[in-house]
Design an enzyme around this catalytic site. Sequence first.
Site, PDB file in Angstrom:
ATOM      1  N   ALA A  65       8.445 -41.447 -59.928  1.00  0.00           N
ATOM      2  CA  ALA A  65       9.028 -40.126 -60.158  1.00  0.00           C
ATOM      3  C   ALA A  65       9.924 -40.060 -61.400  1.00  0.00           C
ATOM      4  CB  ALA A  65       9.814 -39.710 -58.917  1.00  0.00           C
ATOM      5  N   ASP A 118      16.991 -44.740 -70.326  1.00  0.00           N
ATOM      6  CA  ASP A 118      16.191 -43.540 -70.118  1.00  0.00           C
ATOM      7  C   ASP A 118      14.740 -43.770 -70.579  1.00  0.00           C
ATOM      8  OD1 ASP A 118      16.033 -40.539 -69.692  1.00  0.00           O
ATOM      9  OD2 ASP A 118      15.349 -40.752 -71.770  1.00  0.00           O
ATOM     10  N   PHE A 137      13.063 -38.625 -55.965  1.00  0.00           N
ATOM     11  CA  PHE A 137      13.439 -38.598 -54.554  1.00  0.00           C
ATOM     12  C   PHE A 137      14.860 -39.075 -54.319  1.00  0.00           C
ATOM     13  CE2 PHE A 137       9.056 -38.896 -52.280  1.00  0.00           C
ATOM     14  CZ  PHE A 137       8.917 -37.527 -52.431  1.00  0.00           C
ATOM     15  N   ARG A 138      15.238 -40.152 -55.034  1.00  0.00           N
ATOM     16  CA  ARG A 138      16.430 -40.887 -54.606  1.00  0.00           C
ATOM     17  C   ARG A 138      17.641 -40.748 -55.501  1.00  0.00           C
ATOM     18  NH1 ARG A 138      11.932 -43.158 -53.093  1.00  0.00           N
ATOM     19  NH2 ARG A 138      11.682 -43.615 -50.879  1.00  0.00           N
ATOM     20  N   CYS A 177     -13.576 -26.284 -40.239  1.00  0.00           N
ATOM     21  CA  CYS A 177     -13.428 -27.056 -38.989  1.00  0.00           C
ATOM     22  C   CYS A 177     -12.143 -26.728 -38.220  1.00  0.00           C
ATOM     23  CB  CYS A 177     -13.500 -28.549 -39.299  1.00  0.00           C
ATOM     24  SG  CYS A 177     -12.074 -29.128 -40.226  1.00  0.00           S
ATOM     25  N   GLN A 197       2.468 -43.333 -58.531  1.00  0.00           N
ATOM     26  CA  GLN A 197       2.920 -42.854 -57.220  1.00  0.00           C
ATOM     27  C   GLN A 197       3.146 -41.352 -57.295  1.00  0.00           C
ATOM     28  OE1 GLN A 197       5.971 -45.718 -55.325  1.00  0.00           O
ATOM     29  NE2 GLN A 197       6.299 -45.875 -57.499  1.00  0.00           N
ATOM     30  N   HIS A 238      -0.452 -41.838 -53.992  1.00  0.00           N
ATOM     31  CA  HIS A 238       0.127 -40.910 -53.013  1.00  0.00           C
ATOM     32  C   HIS A 238      -0.453 -39.507 -53.122  1.00  0.00           C
ATOM     33  CE1 HIS A 238       3.801 -43.818 -52.937  1.00  0.00           C
ATOM     34  NE2 HIS A 238       2.827 -44.240 -52.179  1.00  0.00           N
ATOM     35  N   SER A 281      11.831 -46.725 -58.159  1.00  0.00           N
ATOM     36  CA  SER A 281      12.867 -47.532 -57.510  1.00  0.00           C
ATOM     37  C   SER A 281      12.244 -48.764 -56.831  1.00  0.00           C
ATOM     38  CB  SER A 281      13.622 -46.689 -56.486  1.00  0.00           C
ATOM     39  OG  SER A 281      12.705 -46.139 -55.562  1.00  0.00           O
TER      40      SER A 281
HETATM   41  P1  NAD Z   1      12.246 -42.755 -56.652  1.00  0.00           P
HETATM   42  O1  NAD Z   1      12.877 -41.405 -56.618  1.00  0.00           O
HETATM   43  O2  NAD Z   1      12.415 -43.651 -55.492  1.00  0.00           O
HETATM   44  O3  NAD Z   1      12.776 -43.561 -57.924  1.00  0.00           O
HETATM   45  C1  NAD Z   1      12.797 -43.009 -59.189  1.00  0.00           C
HETATM   46  C2  NAD Z   1      13.535 -43.984 -60.079  1.00  0.00           C
HETATM   47  O4  NAD Z   1      13.477 -43.476 -61.410  1.00  0.00           O
HETATM   48  C3  NAD Z   1      15.018 -44.131 -59.715  1.00  0.00           C
HETATM   49  O5  NAD Z   1      15.339 -45.503 -59.604  1.00  0.00           O
HETATM   50  C4  NAD Z   1      15.756 -43.470 -60.887  1.00  0.00           C
HETATM   51  O6  NAD Z   1      16.949 -44.132 -61.215  1.00  0.00           O
HETATM   52  C5  NAD Z   1      14.763 -43.609 -61.996  1.00  0.00           C
HETATM   53  N1  NAD Z   1      14.831 -42.548 -63.021  1.00  0.00           N
HETATM   54  C6  NAD Z   1      14.855 -41.201 -62.822  1.00  0.00           C
HETATM   55  N2  NAD Z   1      14.832 -40.542 -64.012  1.00  0.00           N
HETATM   56  C7  NAD Z   1      14.835 -41.513 -64.977  1.00  0.00           C
HETATM   57  C8  NAD Z   1      14.829 -41.482 -66.389  1.00  0.00           C
HETATM   58  N3  NAD Z   1      14.793 -40.326 -67.071  1.00  0.00           N
HETATM   59  N4  NAD Z   1      14.851 -42.664 -67.065  1.00  0.00           N
HETATM   60  C9  NAD Z   1      14.883 -43.854 -66.392  1.00  0.00           C
HETATM   61  N5  NAD Z   1      14.870 -43.940 -65.057  1.00  0.00           N
HETATM   62  C10 NAD Z   1      14.836 -42.789 -64.344  1.00  0.00           C
HETATM   63  O7  NAD Z   1      10.723 -42.542 -57.031  1.00  0.00           O
HETATM   64  P2  NAD Z   1       9.474 -43.460 -56.743  1.00  0.00           P
HETATM   65  O8  NAD Z   1       9.786 -44.912 -56.826  1.00  0.00           O
HETATM   66  O9  NAD Z   1       8.328 -42.880 -57.487  1.00  0.00           O
HETATM   67  O10 NAD Z   1       9.356 -43.115 -55.161  1.00  0.00           O
HETATM   68  C11 NAD Z   1       8.323 -43.053 -54.615  1.00  0.00           C
HETATM   69  C12 NAD Z   1       7.896 -41.592 -54.173  1.00  0.00           C
HETATM   70  O11 NAD Z   1       8.380 -40.484 -54.879  1.00  0.00           O
HETATM   71  C13 NAD Z   1       6.450 -41.551 -54.421  1.00  0.00           C
HETATM   72  O12 NAD Z   1       5.857 -41.570 -53.179  1.00  0.00           O
HETATM   73  C14 NAD Z   1       6.127 -40.241 -55.096  1.00  0.00           C
HETATM   74  O13 NAD Z   1       5.007 -39.661 -54.459  1.00  0.00           O
HETATM   75  C15 NAD Z   1       7.345 -39.451 -54.874  1.00  0.00           C
HETATM   76  N6  NAD Z   1       7.740 -38.394 -55.844  1.00  0.00           N
HETATM   77  C16 NAD Z   1       6.920 -37.981 -56.863  1.00  0.00           C
HETATM   78  C17 NAD Z   1       7.371 -37.008 -57.748  1.00  0.00           C
HETATM   79  C18 NAD Z   1       6.444 -36.579 -58.855  1.00  0.00           C
HETATM   80  O14 NAD Z   1       5.225 -36.553 -58.682  1.00  0.00           O
HETATM   81  N7  NAD Z   1       6.985 -36.249 -60.031  1.00  0.00           N
HETATM   82  C19 NAD Z   1       8.642 -36.465 -57.613  1.00  0.00           C
HETATM   83  C20 NAD Z   1       9.462 -36.900 -56.529  1.00  0.00           C
HETATM   84  C21 NAD Z   1       8.983 -37.871 -55.653  1.00  0.00           C
END
Ligand code: NAD
Length: 253
Positions: free
Chosen positions: A29, A242, A40-41, A162, A106, A126, A201
Site C-alpha cells: 500500500a 519516501d 492500512f497501518r 446463481c 498486494q 489480494h 509493512s
Molecule cells: P501496510 O499498510 O501494512 O503497510 C504500508 C507500509 O508502507 C507501511 O509500513 C508504511 O510506513 C509504508 N509507507 C506508506 N507510505 C509510504 C511512502 N510514501 N514511502 C515509504 N513508505 C511508505 O500495507 P501492506 O503491507 O500492503 O498491507 C497489506 C494490505 O494492505 C494488503 O492486503 C493490501 O491489499 C492492502 N491495501 C491496499 C491498498 C492499495 O491497493 N493501494 C491500500 C490499503 C491497503
Amino acid sequence: MIASDLRSGVERLGDMIAEAKTIVPFTGAGISTECGIPDFRSPGGIWTRYRPIQFDEFVASQEARDESWRRRFAMEEVFAAAKPGRGHRALASLYRAGKIPALITQNIDNLHQASGFATEHVIELHGNTTYARCIGCGKAYQLDWVKRRFDEEGAAPNCTVCDEPVKTATISFGQMMPDDEMQRATELSQHCDLFIAIGSSLVVWPAAGFPMMAKNCGARLVIINREPTDQDDIADLVIRHDIGEALGPFVGN
Ligand code: NAD
C-alpha cells in the site's frame, strides 16, 4: 544494510539494478499513498478507522455485505481519481526496458496496470477492487452495476445467474489465497536475481513470505519502506525513506 542517507541508497540501488538481469518488485500500500490512497497501518490508515470485515461474516450476513459495499462506495472518489505515482512509473520504466518480467503486488488499486504493465504481468495476491465478482460462480460485474442495484434495493445485490453474493474482486481476511497467483509469485521469487519489496509493512502472510523466499533462493533483497520491517535484517539494502523520492530517479521515458 541500511543506507545511511537517501542519496547513497539511490546510488546503491542504481548499481544493483544495472547488475541485475531479472528484477521482481513486490509492492504494498505504501507505493500508492502519494496517489491519495491511504494505506492500512499508518496513522490515518484504513484500519485506524474501520474494523476489517472477515470473509465468513460477509458470506453469512446481509448487514455485513451492505456495510462492506457502503465502505467501498465511500472510497470510490479516491480510487477513481488516483493516478500512478513515481514508484509505479519507475517500475513501468524498468518493465519497458525488459528488466522486470512481472511484478507481485498486494495492492488492489489497479495502478500498476494504469502505469503500463500488461494485466497478465501484474500478479495480484489480494485481488482488485476496481470491479466485482460473484463469490459463487465468479461472474464479473462493474461497480456501477452494483451501485445502481444497491441504490434501487437499499441492499447489496446478489448474482443474476446463481443468486450468491457479489463482492469486490478482492481477497478478504479469512478468504483462500488465489492458487494461480500464489504459484506464479513463488516462481518469480525463486527465479530472480534482484527482489525489491516496496511500501509493505511485511506483516500480512502468506504474502510477506516472498521477500524471504527470494533471498533464500539467492536473489539480492532490497526493502524500500519508511518504517522498519521484520525482514530488514536479511536485506542487502534497506532504503528507509519516501518511495517517490527513492524511485523517482528511475522514472524513464
Ligand atoms: P501496510 O499498510 O501494512 O503497510 C504500508 C507500509 O508502507 C507501511 O509500513 C508504511 O510506513 C509504508 N509507507 C506508506 N507510505 C509510504 C511512502 N510514501 N514511502 C515509504 N513508505 C511508505 O500495507 P501492506 O503491507 O500492503 O498491507 C497489506 C494490505 O494492505 C494488503 O492486503 C493490501 O491489499 C492492502 N491495501 C491496499 C491498498 C492499495 O491497493 N493501494 C491500500 C490499503 C491497503
